[in-house]
Design a protein around this motif. Structure first.
Motif, PDB file in Angstrom:
ATOM      1  N   UNK A   1       0.656  -1.148   0.045  1.00 31.63           N
ATOM      2  CA  UNK A   1      -0.132  -0.028  -0.190  1.00 31.63           C
ATOM      3  C   UNK A   1       0.839   1.300  -0.005  1.00 31.63           C
ATOM      4  N   UNK A   2       1.948   1.406   0.861  1.00 28.50           N
ATOM      5  CA  UNK A   2       2.420   2.702   1.020  1.00 28.50           C
ATOM      6  C   UNK A   2       3.379   2.939  -0.217  1.00 28.50           C
ATOM      7  N   UNK A   3       3.815   1.867  -0.970  1.00 28.33           N
ATOM      8  CA  UNK A   3       4.359   2.164  -2.107  1.00 28.33           C
ATOM      9  C   UNK A   3       3.462   2.217  -3.382  1.00 28.33           C
ATOM     10  N   UNK A   4       2.350   1.907  -3.370  1.00 27.38           N
ATOM     11  CA  UNK A   4       1.369   1.878  -4.477  1.00 27.38           C
ATOM     12  C   UNK A   4       0.859   3.408  -4.426  1.00 27.38           C
ATOM     13  N   UNK A   5       0.846   3.837  -3.330  1.00 27.19           N
ATOM     14  CA  UNK A   5       0.215   5.253  -3.148  1.00 27.19           C
ATOM     15  C   UNK A   5       1.064   6.233  -3.679  1.00 27.19           C
ATOM     16  N   UNK A   6       2.490   6.146  -3.807  1.00 28.35           N
ATOM     17  CA  UNK A   6       3.228   6.854  -4.465  1.00 28.35           C
ATOM     18  C   UNK A   6       3.033   7.240  -5.991  1.00 28.35           C
ATOM     19  N   UNK A   7       1.948   6.515  -6.510  1.00 29.51           N
ATOM     20  CA  UNK A   7       1.502   6.566  -7.820  1.00 29.51           C
ATOM     21  C   UNK A   7       0.622   8.036  -8.062  1.00 29.51           C
ATOM     22  N   UNK A   8       0.401   8.576  -6.860  1.00 28.91           N
ATOM     23  CA  UNK A   8      -0.611   9.656  -6.825  1.00 28.91           C
ATOM     24  C   UNK A   8      -0.004  11.020  -7.525  1.00 28.91           C
ATOM     25  N   UNK A   9       1.306  10.919  -7.678  1.00 26.83           N
ATOM     26  CA  UNK A   9       1.955  11.893  -8.440  1.00 26.83           C
ATOM     27  C   UNK A   9       1.676  11.911  -9.739  1.00 26.83           C
ATOM     28  N   UNK A  10       1.059  10.751 -10.311  1.00 25.97           N
ATOM     29  CA  UNK A  10       0.915  10.572 -11.781  1.00 25.97           C
ATOM     30  C   UNK A  10      -0.625  10.961 -12.007  1.00 25.97           C
TER      31      UNK A  10
ATOM     32  N   UNK B   1      -6.085  16.299 -15.084  1.00 24.83           N
ATOM     33  CA  UNK B   1      -6.520  15.898 -16.587  1.00 24.83           C
ATOM     34  C   UNK B   1      -6.631  14.488 -16.251  1.00 24.83           C
ATOM     35  N   UNK B   2      -5.814  13.680 -15.534  1.00 17.73           N
ATOM     36  CA  UNK B   2      -6.119  12.185 -15.250  1.00 17.73           C
ATOM     37  C   UNK B   2      -7.190  11.975 -14.245  1.00 17.73           C
ATOM     38  N   UNK B   3      -7.194  12.858 -13.220  1.00 15.57           N
ATOM     39  CA  UNK B   3      -8.189  12.439 -12.131  1.00 15.57           C
ATOM     40  C   UNK B   3      -9.717  12.655 -12.482  1.00 15.57           C
ATOM     41  N   UNK B   4      -9.878  13.721 -13.467  1.00 15.12           N
ATOM     42  CA  UNK B   4     -11.008  13.994 -14.020  1.00 15.12           C
ATOM     43  C   UNK B   4     -11.692  13.187 -15.101  1.00 15.12           C
ATOM     44  N   UNK B   5     -10.658  12.524 -15.873  1.00 20.68           N
ATOM     45  CA  UNK B   5     -10.957  11.496 -16.937  1.00 20.68           C
ATOM     46  C   UNK B   5     -11.589  10.022 -16.006  1.00 20.68           C
TER      47      UNK B   5
ATOM     48  N   UNK C   1      -4.430   4.307 -19.123  1.00 22.61           N
ATOM     49  CA  UNK C   1      -4.274   4.871 -20.635  1.00 22.61           C
ATOM     50  C   UNK C   1      -4.125   6.312 -19.986  1.00 22.61           C
ATOM     51  N   UNK C   2      -4.928   7.152 -19.289  1.00 22.04           N
ATOM     52  CA  UNK C   2      -4.805   8.523 -18.903  1.00 22.04           C
ATOM     53  C   UNK C   2      -3.397   8.715 -18.301  1.00 22.04           C
ATOM     54  N   UNK C   3      -2.827   7.914 -17.461  1.00 22.06           N
ATOM     55  CA  UNK C   3      -1.467   8.249 -16.816  1.00 22.06           C
ATOM     56  C   UNK C   3      -0.486   8.078 -17.664  1.00 22.06           C
ATOM     57  N   UNK C   4      -0.503   6.805 -18.534  1.00 21.78           N
ATOM     58  CA  UNK C   4       0.651   6.873 -19.649  1.00 21.78           C
ATOM     59  C   UNK C   4       0.511   8.036 -20.646  1.00 21.78           C
TER      60      UNK C   4
ATOM     61  N   UNK D   1      -0.628  11.097 -20.308  1.00 18.63           N
ATOM     62  CA  UNK D   1      -0.075  12.181 -19.704  1.00 18.63           C
ATOM     63  C   UNK D   1       1.225  12.438 -19.498  1.00 18.63           C
ATOM     64  N   UNK D   2       1.921  11.075 -19.198  1.00 16.72           N
ATOM     65  CA  UNK D   2       3.327  11.112 -19.152  1.00 16.72           C
ATOM     66  C   UNK D   2       4.091  11.382 -20.489  1.00 16.72           C
ATOM     67  N   UNK D   3       3.421  10.924 -21.446  1.00 12.99           N
ATOM     68  CA  UNK D   3       4.121  10.964 -23.036  1.00 12.99           C
ATOM     69  C   UNK D   3       3.769  12.363 -23.623  1.00 12.99           C
ATOM     70  N   UNK D   4       2.750  13.146 -23.178  1.00 15.05           N
ATOM     71  CA  UNK D   4       2.396  14.260 -23.899  1.00 15.05           C
ATOM     72  C   UNK D   4       2.966  15.477 -23.154  1.00 15.05           C
ATOM     73  N   UNK D   5       2.950  15.292 -21.634  1.00 19.77           N
ATOM     74  CA  UNK D   5       3.054  16.357 -20.824  1.00 19.77           C
ATOM     75  C   UNK D   5       4.182  16.344 -20.110  1.00 19.77           C
ATOM     76  N   UNK D   6       5.121  15.047 -20.141  1.00 17.54           N
ATOM     77  CA  UNK D   6       6.470  14.947 -19.233  1.00 17.54           C
ATOM     78  C   UNK D   6       7.556  14.706 -20.150  1.00 17.54           C
ATOM     79  N   UNK D   7       7.290  13.826 -21.237  1.00 15.76           N
ATOM     80  CA  UNK D   7       8.715  13.176 -21.904  1.00 15.76           C
ATOM     81  C   UNK D   7       8.804  14.124 -22.851  1.00 15.76           C
ATOM     82  N   UNK D   8       9.988  14.675 -23.143  1.00 15.05           N
ATOM     83  CA  UNK D   8      10.388  15.767 -24.164  1.00 15.05           C
ATOM     84  C   UNK D   8       9.873  17.018 -23.894  1.00 15.05           C
ATOM     85  N   UNK D   9       9.569  17.668 -24.816  1.00 10.12           N
ATOM     86  CA  UNK D   9       9.058  19.197 -24.676  1.00 10.12           C
ATOM     87  C   UNK D   9       7.742  19.259 -25.172  1.00 10.12           C
ATOM     88  N   UNK D  10       6.706  19.347 -24.262  1.00 14.11           N
ATOM     89  CA  UNK D  10       5.288  19.403 -24.525  1.00 14.11           C
ATOM     90  C   UNK D  10       4.953  20.462 -25.458  1.00 14.11           C
ATOM     91  N   UNK D  11       3.830  20.626 -26.310  1.00 11.92           N
ATOM     92  CA  UNK D  11       3.382  21.277 -27.222  1.00 11.92           C
ATOM     93  C   UNK D  11       2.269  22.406 -26.555  1.00 11.92           C
TER      94      UNK D  11
END
Length: 483
Positions: free
Chosen positions: A143-152, A156-160, A441-444, A446-456
């Protein structure tokens, strides 16, 4: 002249102190009558979801009517205990949010598979219970390790995910509205649909034209009125009340000592991961609704309550427990945010587990009546998700794509239930949960579009795009003109 500033500062300090002393609505207690009726309203909203899994699994095992009643009562009892853990909390266990816990439906298919592969059906439940105990213990440690996923989980993810929770639950309400038995000839009859519509109208009228206490318990009043109206139609069945015993305690390991089979344990561990993902999404959703955002610490405590409740449930013949998304809609609609109200509902669940007669009173409510109320409850969850998405920065083209694709992926199991029929059963446990697949899907994305490389980030959408239109300098000019 010096006295004025001093007076002003003192007043400000007193106001700040009052603000600190004032309890958050989540931690407030309500008057007894309001606490009682609001707690009962939560039980009514989730009752069908709690009793369905034990009825399905018990029937597959071949239990008698008496044993089925026992298994159902055990699920209600353990759901109440798990709800206490989640709402009241002990040590670092419990999110201390208005969460109702109960049997997760994600485990039904794997449990049925265990039953099918067990030669002696008398061993099926002990094997299931043994697997749940192991999965619960492992989940508690993780549980305490799984909860660290909250940063992701940005808005935009939670709303989805919140929107998907509501959309995924709506088919349940539609199914209830059509009747209790999909194989019956009168399933979806005008009588059933009319009762659902009447209940829905009653709830809407009460929410629109009443105020105060009556407005907040509109769902409960709607269920009562709908049940009374259903009596002349012969839809209301009072036989469970007349046949139920007054007292019955779920004796530990009633069906035998737990057995530990590797294949069953692996299967239930996968279900536990799915359950933990959905619970994380539910906690984030509820945190937004009650205006107490769920941080990493809260999620870890909430997951400990889920997993510990699951590990303890088999001792009293219960199944894996998880947060009930149905009740999030009730909190969103009534705006009653007190966790003690839900704890009161947990008390009702425990009492119903100890008294089959009490449990049967809720079961009297016809499914179509529940369906009518469910439209409001589950739709409110989806609406809360849309409210969160409004804050998520949908003027950014990246976020629009994240929401669009994630919603589409999450809706697949709802619109095309056989879409993943060619996949292995283990994979289908995850894929058949639209909430889980949409969340991943939303988490992945979000990582691809808003965190990896330069976002548009400069690519914005301030108005719906026309067919064939692309983001360009001309579109930017058009957007500027709109502003």
């Amino acid at each position: 002249m010096a006295a004025k500033p001093r007076f002003r500062n003192d007043a400000h300090d007193a106001s700040a102190a009052d603000s600190e002393d004032r309890k958050h609505p989540v931690d407030e207690t309500l008057p007894p009558l309001k606490m009682f009726t609001s707690g009962l309203q939560h039980v009514a909203a989730m009752y069908a979801g709690v009793v369905a899994p034990p009825l399905i699994v018990g029937a597959a095992v071949g239990l008698s009517g008496t044993e089925l009643t026992f298994l159902t009562g055990a699920s209600l009892f353990t759901a109440g205990l798990a709800t206490f853990l989640q709402t009241l909390g002990v040590w670092k266990i419990g999110a201390r949010l208005p969460f109702v816990n109960g049997v997760t439906f994600a485990g039904v298919a794997p449990m049925l598979a265990i039953v099918d592969t067990t030669d002696d059906k008398a061993d099926a439940l002990p094997i299931i219970f043994g697997a749940i105990i192991v999965a619960g213990v492992l989940g508690f440690v993780a549980a305490p390790y799984f909860s660290k996923l909250v940063r992701f989980f940005p808005p935009v993810v939670t709303g989805t995910v919140i929107t998907l929770i509501g959309v995924s639950l709506l088919p349940v309400a539609f199914g209830w509205a059509q009747g209790p038995d999909p194989s019956a000839e009168d399933y979806g009859s005008t009588t059933f649909l009319t009762l659902a519509a009447i209940t829905l109208v009653v709830v809407l009228v009460l929410r629109r034209f009443t105020r105060g206490f009556l407005k907040q318990v509109a769902v409960l009043v709607g269920l009562v009125i709908g049940t009374l109206i259903a009596i002349p139609f012969g839809v209301t069945d009072f036989s469970p009340v007349t046949e139920a015993s007054v007292v019955g305690f779920p004796s530990p390991f009633h069906f035998g000592a737990p057995q530990f089979a590797v294949a069953a344990i692996v299967s239930m561990c996968v279900v536990m991961l799915v359950s933990m993902t959905e619970s994380t999404a539910d906690m984030l959703a509820l945190g937004e609704i009650v205006e107490r955002p769920a941080d990493e610490k809260t999620i870890a405590a909430g997951l400990r309550a889920d997993t510990l409740g699951s590990a303890l449930s088999p001792f009293f013949n219960g199944f894996m427990c998880s947060a009930f998304a149905q009740n999030i809609g009730l909190v969103a609609m009534t705006r009653i945010r007190s966790r003690f109200v839900v704890a009161c509902g947990g008390g009702f669940l425990v009492l119903m587990g100890l008294s089959p007669v009490a449990a049967s009173l809720i079961s009297v409510v016809p499914r179509p009546v529940l369906g009518g109320a469910g439209v409001v409850l589950f739709g409110s969850v989806a609406a809360s998700g849309i409210q969160t998405l409004v804050k998520a920065g949908l003027e950014k083209d990246n976020n629009v794509l994240i929401v669009a694709v994630s919603l589409a992926v999450g809706i697949i199991p709802i619109t095309e239930p056989e879409f993943y029929h060619a996949f292995p059963e283990t994979a289908k446990i995850i894929l058949d949960s639209g909430i889980s697949t949409g969340c991943v899907a939303a988490v992945l994305l979000n990582l691809v579009f808003n965190h990896l490389g330069r976002g548009r980030d400069e690519d914005t959408v301030t108005a719906p795009m026309e067919p064939g239109e692309e983001i360009s300098g001309a579109r930017t000019a058009k957007a500027a003109h709109v502003h």
